[in-house]
Every structure is written in structure tokens, then in C-alpha cells.
Design a protein around this motif. Structure first.
Motif, PDB file in Angstrom:
ATOM      1  N   GLU A 139       0.820  -1.207   0.000  1.00 44.97           N
ATOM      2  CA  GLU A 139       0.000   0.000   0.000  1.00 44.97           C
ATOM      3  C   GLU A 139       0.859   1.264   0.000  1.00 44.97           C
ATOM      4  N   LEU A 140       1.973   1.227   0.708  1.00 45.59           N
ATOM      5  CA  LEU A 140       2.891   2.372   0.706  1.00 45.59           C
ATOM      6  C   LEU A 140       3.480   2.586  -0.677  1.00 45.59           C
ATOM      7  N   LEU A 141       3.748   1.489  -1.385  1.00 49.75           N
ATOM      8  CA  LEU A 141       4.272   1.590  -2.753  1.00 49.75           C
ATOM      9  C   LEU A 141       3.232   2.195  -3.684  1.00 49.75           C
ATOM     10  N   ILE A 142       1.990   1.761  -3.549  1.00 50.12           N
ATOM     11  CA  ILE A 142       0.909   2.302  -4.373  1.00 50.12           C
ATOM     12  C   ILE A 142       0.743   3.803  -4.123  1.00 50.12           C
ATOM     13  N   LEU A 143       0.865   4.198  -2.862  1.00 45.61           N
ATOM     14  CA  LEU A 143       0.718   5.607  -2.490  1.00 45.61           C
ATOM     15  C   LEU A 143       1.971   6.436  -2.783  1.00 45.61           C
ATOM     16  N   GLU A 144       3.042   5.746  -3.196  1.00 44.19           N
ATOM     17  CA  GLU A 144       4.336   6.392  -3.494  1.00 44.19           C
ATOM     18  C   GLU A 144       4.875   7.150  -2.276  1.00 44.19           C
ATOM     19  N   THR A 145       4.708   6.541  -1.104  1.00 40.85           N
ATOM     20  CA  THR A 145       5.196   7.131   0.144  1.00 40.85           C
ATOM     21  C   THR A 145       6.638   6.726   0.385  1.00 40.85           C
ATOM     22  N   PRO A 146       7.558   7.666   0.550  1.00 40.34           N
ATOM     23  CA  PRO A 146       8.953   7.321   0.846  1.00 40.34           C
ATOM     24  C   PRO A 146       9.035   6.446   2.098  1.00 40.34           C
ATOM     25  N   THR A 147       9.684   5.301   1.954  1.00 40.46           N
ATOM     26  CA  THR A 147       9.749   4.320   3.035  1.00 40.46           C
ATOM     27  C   THR A 147      11.189   3.903   3.263  1.00 40.46           C
ATOM     28  N   TYR A 148      11.640   3.985   4.514  1.00 41.15           N
ATOM     29  CA  TYR A 148      13.045   3.748   4.842  1.00 41.15           C
ATOM     30  C   TYR A 148      13.196   2.635   5.874  1.00 41.15           C
ATOM     31  N   LEU A 149      14.283   1.891   5.749  1.00 43.77           N
ATOM     32  CA  LEU A 149      14.662   0.924   6.770  1.00 43.77           C
ATOM     33  C   LEU A 149      15.847   1.490   7.542  1.00 43.77           C
ATOM     34  N   ILE A 150      15.699   1.577   8.865  1.00 45.97           N
ATOM     35  CA  ILE A 150      16.730   2.139   9.745  1.00 45.97           C
ATOM     36  C   ILE A 150      17.459   1.018  10.483  1.00 45.97           C
ATOM     37  N   SER A 151      18.786   1.091  10.483  1.00 46.65           N
ATOM     38  CA  SER A 151      19.604   0.102  11.194  1.00 46.65           C
ATOM     39  C   SER A 151      19.237  -1.324  10.795  1.00 46.65           C
ATOM     40  N   GLY A 152      18.997  -1.510   9.505  1.00 45.12           N
ATOM     41  CA  GLY A 152      18.662  -2.838   9.010  1.00 45.12           C
ATOM     42  C   GLY A 152      19.844  -3.791   9.121  1.00 45.12           C
ATOM     43  N   ILE A 153      19.531  -5.047   9.277  1.00 49.69           N
ATOM     44  CA  ILE A 153      20.586  -6.055   9.291  1.00 49.69           C
ATOM     45  C   ILE A 153      20.068  -7.281   8.556  1.00 49.69           C
ATOM     46  N   PHE A 154      20.898  -7.806   7.657  1.00 52.72           N
ATOM     47  CA  PHE A 154      20.511  -8.952   6.836  1.00 52.72           C
ATOM     48  C   PHE A 154      21.539 -10.060   6.996  1.00 52.72           C
ATOM     49  N   ARG A 155      21.031 -11.300   6.964  1.00 51.30           N
ATOM     50  CA  ARG A 155      21.895 -12.478   7.067  1.00 51.30           C
ATOM     51  C   ARG A 155      21.520 -13.473   5.970  1.00 51.30           C
ATOM     52  N   GLU A 156      22.484 -14.287   5.575  1.00 51.10           N
ATOM     53  CA  GLU A 156      22.285 -15.228   4.469  1.00 51.10           C
ATOM     54  C   GLU A 156      21.157 -16.214   4.720  1.00 51.10           C
ATOM     55  N   ASN A 157      20.889 -16.511   5.988  1.00 56.28           N
ATOM     56  CA  ASN A 157      19.861 -17.517   6.277  1.00 56.28           C
ATOM     57  C   ASN A 157      18.441 -16.961   6.249  1.00 56.28           C
ATOM     58  N   GLN A 158      18.288 -15.671   5.962  1.00 56.75           N
ATOM     59  CA  GLN A 158      16.950 -15.090   5.874  1.00 56.75           C
ATOM     60  C   GLN A 158      16.268 -15.510   4.576  1.00 56.75           C
ATOM     61  N   LEU A 159      14.935 -15.506   4.601  1.00 53.35           N
ATOM     62  CA  LEU A 159      14.168 -15.982   3.448  1.00 53.35           C
ATOM     63  C   LEU A 159      14.421 -15.175   2.179  1.00 53.35           C
ATOM     64  N   PHE A 160      14.804 -13.913   2.325  1.00 51.88           N
ATOM     65  CA  PHE A 160      15.065 -13.077   1.152  1.00 51.88           C
ATOM     66  C   PHE A 160      16.107 -13.713   0.231  1.00 51.88           C
ATOM     67  N   PHE A 161      17.009 -14.464   0.806  1.00 47.74           N
ATOM     68  CA  PHE A 161      18.170 -14.953   0.065  1.00 47.74           C
ATOM     69  C   PHE A 161      18.093 -16.451  -0.243  1.00 47.74           C
ATOM     70  N   LYS A 162      16.892 -17.029  -0.061  1.00 50.95           N
ATOM     71  CA  LYS A 162      16.646 -18.415  -0.430  1.00 50.95           C
ATOM     72  C   LYS A 162      16.018 -18.464  -1.826  1.00 50.95           C
ATOM     73  N   TRP A 163      16.192 -19.590  -2.514  1.00 47.86           N
ATOM     74  CA  TRP A 163      15.641 -19.711  -3.870  1.00 47.86           C
ATOM     75  C   TRP A 163      14.119 -19.610  -3.872  1.00 47.86           C
ATOM     76  N   TYR A 164      13.506 -19.971  -2.730  1.00 53.19           N
ATOM     77  CA  TYR A 164      12.048 -19.934  -2.633  1.00 53.19           C
ATOM     78  C   TYR A 164      11.531 -18.651  -1.977  1.00 53.19           C
ATOM     79  N   GLY A 165      12.399 -17.655  -1.838  1.00 52.45           N
ATOM     80  CA  GLY A 165      12.015 -16.454  -1.114  1.00 52.45           C
ATOM     81  C   GLY A 165      11.551 -15.292  -1.972  1.00 52.45           C
ATOM     82  N   GLY A 166      11.034 -15.583  -3.169  1.00 47.14           N
ATOM     83  CA  GLY A 166      10.622 -14.520  -4.078  1.00 47.14           C
ATOM     84  C   GLY A 166       9.566 -13.599  -3.511  1.00 47.14           C
ATOM     85  N   PHE A 167       8.601 -14.178  -2.803  1.00 47.28           N
ATOM     86  CA  PHE A 167       7.524 -13.382  -2.214  1.00 47.28           C
ATOM     87  C   PHE A 167       8.086 -12.362  -1.221  1.00 47.28           C
ATOM     88  N   TYR A 168       9.059 -12.800  -0.423  1.00 49.71           N
ATOM     89  CA  TYR A 168       9.648 -11.925   0.581  1.00 49.71           C
ATOM     90  C   TYR A 168      10.593 -10.908  -0.057  1.00 49.71           C
TER      91      TYR A 168
END
Length: 414
Positions: A139-168
Motif C-alpha cells: 500500500e505504501l508503494l501504491i501511495l508512493e510514500t517514501p519508506t526507509y529501513l533504519i539500522s537494518g541487518i541482513f543475514r544469508e539464512n533469511q528468506l530473502f536470500f533463499k531460492w524460494y524467497g521470491g515473495f519476501y
């Protein structure tokens, strides 16, 4: 996939209502969300300018606070909206003074997201560290509202980086910019083609650095401590307390202890008190014996919340709990900013600041009662070692602050 996700959210909402009958914490989670839209309709007008910050819980709120405060300075005519996901965050900070409105975030359904954003109509949105709610983000994307992630941290074991993590991964497409804590997080995002990212560091360093500027005095701790070397135990769990109590009961060192357990349920507090052989008092009993009598006690158990940070200012040595559990040790930066040597349990690898301070020598990791005894005895008997490790800790905090200023500069330049 979004259909299945929405089905799961609705099913979870139904199940949570049932669990709430038996669980006080889940009841807070469920009941606290019921008046959200009514509160927003009352407190936010159509012509109000607003900025929305979301924190999962208390730790994320504290982490984002330096940015919230700086943003508020730059946008004094905007209303600040802060939402929490968990009761452990909301119930502690619902009366904060930085926000104009503080409330629970309604569950992530499309209808909730649309209604929430219609009422809040934020000019900018900030998610702190993590939590990626697809319907809100879409909904924020549809509204074109600037959206920020603060102090984000990502690790290889998160779903974003799995072959099946397209939705995420798709959820990440909605962010205007990522402010991450370290280079490894940036590299992972770059692998996904996200170039709208920079390493700003961890805003928690800014948060704890400002603690030194505040009045941290507590008359009851001063009366208890007097001139005696004092070990402050913060956010302890039963596994921590088992080792600590054994040391307290056996040591002949001239030392006092303040214990602030993570869980302050009365039955667990009483069990802890009964397990200690030395003269022990609870914070809730101070009114009975009087502050002036506290100097006669050896152990002070803090059965309340919200004052641990100030208590750390009185520490000669700190023990931070959680290191015998999963995911691991609690916040070590609060005692570190006061220049206090720190002892923790063995599970700290998921926390960059703990890993760095163990490596640098400001923090000591122990894995059993013998190692705990050795670490405490060494620090109790050697003032020079205490000072050296404490200096490493305070310097570490000062050298790593500045993330909030980096984030603000980037946002204002956009």
C-alpha cells in the motif's frame, strides 16, 4: 502467494483471540489493537502532516529513538506516529514523550493497511531494523510514500536470500532506501540488485551515548551501594541466575549485587530471593524498610522495569543476561557506555557489538560456573583490569556513534 499469506494472517487473528482467553500477554496483543482506528480518527486530522515510525518491540524503539528525535527536530510541524507490534514494547513505552500518537500496529491485512494509511497519511515511513509486512508495504508503494529501513541487518539464512524467497524479496522492492548496520548486509542487498543502500551503522550507539548526558542518579542505589564494589546483573534469565546465585552464596569477596531479572513475575522473583542465602531485599520492599536501611543488605533484586539503564551507572562490573538462551545475550551497550567491564554467557555470535567487545577484550564470555567465578574474581580483585576493560567498552561506544546523523543527512538530501 499473497493470497495464502492473507489467509494465514486472518487465521492467525482468529487463533490469537482464542489464545487471549488464557494468555495475559496475548490478551494485551489482541485487545490493544481494537481501538487503534478510533484513536487515529480522533487524534489525526485530514490536514495534519505526519511521519510514521514502526518498531517491533522495545529494543527496536530504543534503537530508532535517536533518528526519531532528530527527525522531530527537523519537522517540528509534523505529528509523530509510533507503532509497536508486541506488548513488550508498547506497554513499556506507550507514554513516551517523543510521539504524538503511540499505538499497536493492526495486523497485516490489506483492509487494515488501507484504513491505517488513510487515517495516518504519512509523508515518510520508517521501519526500524526489521519487520517487513507485505500488505502495508504494498500500500505504501501504491501511495508512493517514501519508506526507509533504519539500522537494518541482513543475514544469508533469511528468506530473502533463499531460492524460494521470491515473495519476501518482493517486499524489499517497496523501500526507498536501506540504512544497514554493516557491510555484509549491504553486500547481500547488492546481490539482489538493491543499490539504494548504504552502511550507516547502528543507531543504538547514538542512543546509549546520549545516556551519559542525562541524570542517572538513583538515591536507593546510592544508599545500597555506598562505597562497596557492586556487580549489576541486568536482564537475567533462570540459566544465568543459577550460576550467579551459586557464586553469590559461595563468595567471600566484599561485593554487593543488584539483580534486575528479565522476567519480574512475582513467583519467579520470590523463588530467586529464596535461593540466595545472603541478606536480600526486593525493590518492592524498599518502602517498608526505608531507603536508609538498604546499606545493610548484600543483594538488591529489582522487581520493576524501566530503571536498569540508570542502575548500570553504579556498576563496577556488569553481567548481562540472555547469553545461555536463544537468540542470545541482551543489550550490552548500556553498561558499556558507562565504561563498565561486562561478563556475558556463551551465546552472543548473532550480536555484532558483543562479538566485537569480546574480541577487543572489554567483555568476557563465560560458559559455566567455574568460568563465571574466575571472571568475577579476576575483575573484583584487579582494579586495573576493571579500568582497562571498562575503557575499551566506553571507547567502543564513542567510536561507533553517528549513525543517526548519517541517516538524517541522506533523507534530507532526497
Amino acid at each position: 502467494m499473497l493470497f495464502l499469506y492473507n489467509l494465514l494472517v486472518h487465521f492467525s487473528a482468529f487463533i490469537l483471540k482464542i489464545i487471549a482467553v488464557f494468555s495475559p500477554k496475548i490478551k494485551l496483543f489482541v485487545d490493544g489493537r481494537q481501538p487503534v482506528f478510533e484513536i487515529l480518527a480522533t487524534k489525526i486530522k485530514a490536514n495534519d502532516k505526519t511521519l510514521w515510525f514502526h518498531a517491533a518491540s522495545l529494543g527496536e524503539y530504543e534503537q530508532g529513538l535517536p533518528v526519531i528525535e532528530k527527525i522531530k527536530e527537523q519537522f517540528p510541524n509534523h505529528k509523530i506516529i509510533i507503532t509497536f507490534f508486541s506488548p513488550s514494547g508498547y506497554e513499556v513505552r506507550k507514554n513516551n514523550t517523543v510521539a504524538d500518537v503511540t499505538l499497536y500496529l493492526p495486523l497485516d491485512t490489506k483492509k487494515n493497511a488501507q484504513q491505517f494509511l488513510k487515517l495516518v497519511h504519512p509523508e515518510m515511513v520508517f521501519f526500524i531494523k526489521y519487520e517487513y509486512w507485505p500488505n502495508y508495504l504494498n500500500e505504501l508503494l501504491i501511495l508512493e510514500t517514501p519508506t526507509y529501513l533504519i539500522s537494518g541487518i541482513f543475514r544469508e539464512n533469511q528468506l530473502f536470500f533463499k531460492w524460494y524467497g521470491g515473495f519476501y524479496r518482493k517486499a524489499l522492492d517497496t523501500f526507498t532506501y536501506f540504512f544497514v548496520q554493516n557491510e555484509s548486509s549491504k553486500k547481500l542487498l547488492l546481490q539482489l540488485g538493491k543499490t539504494n543502500v548504504s552502511v550507516s551503522g547502528d543507531t543504538r550507539f547514538d542512543r546509549v551515548a546520549t545516556i551519559l548526558e542525562k541524570d542517572n542518579s538513583l538515591d536507593f542505589i546510592e544508599s545500597f551501594k555506598k562505597e562497596t564494589l557492586t556487580i549489576i546483573v541486568g536482564s537475567s534469565w533462570p540459566k544465568d541466575e543459577k550460576l550467579l546465585v551459586e557464586f553469590i552464596n559461595q563468595t567471600s569477596e566484599k561485593v554487593k549485587f543488584v539483580i534486575a531479572p528479565h522476567n519480574i513475575k512475582s513467583e519467579q522473583i520470590q523463588e530467586l530471593k529464596n535461593s540466595i542465602y545472603k541478606k536480600t531485599i526486593l525493590f518492592s520492599e524498599v518502602g517498608i524498610v526505608g531507603v536508609s536501611s538498604l546499606q545493610d543488605y548484600d543483594v538488591f533484586i529489582i522487581d520493576t522495569i524501566g530503571i536498569l539503564t540508570k542502575i548500570y551507572s553504579y556498576a563496577d562490573i556488569a553481567y548481562v543476561g540472555g547469553g545461555f538462551g536463544n537468540p542470545g545475550v541482551h543489550n550490552i551497550l548500556e553498561p558499556a557506555t558507562f565504561g563498565v567491564p561486562i561478563v556475558i554467557g556463551p551465546n552472543f555470535s548473532h550480536f555484532a557489538e558483543a562479538t566485537a567487545l569480546v574480541h577487543n577484550g572489554g567483555c568476557v564470555s563465560i560458559g559455566n560456573k567455574n568460568e563465571l567465578s574466575d571472571a568475577f574474581s579476576n575483575l573484583i580483585r584487579n582494579k586495573d583490569i576493571r579500568n582497562e576493560k571498562g575503557h575499551i567498552c566506553s571507547t567502543f561506544v564513542q567510536m561507533n556513534k553517528g549513525a543517526a546523523a548519517i541517516i538524517l543527512k541522506q533523507i534530507l538530501n532526497k
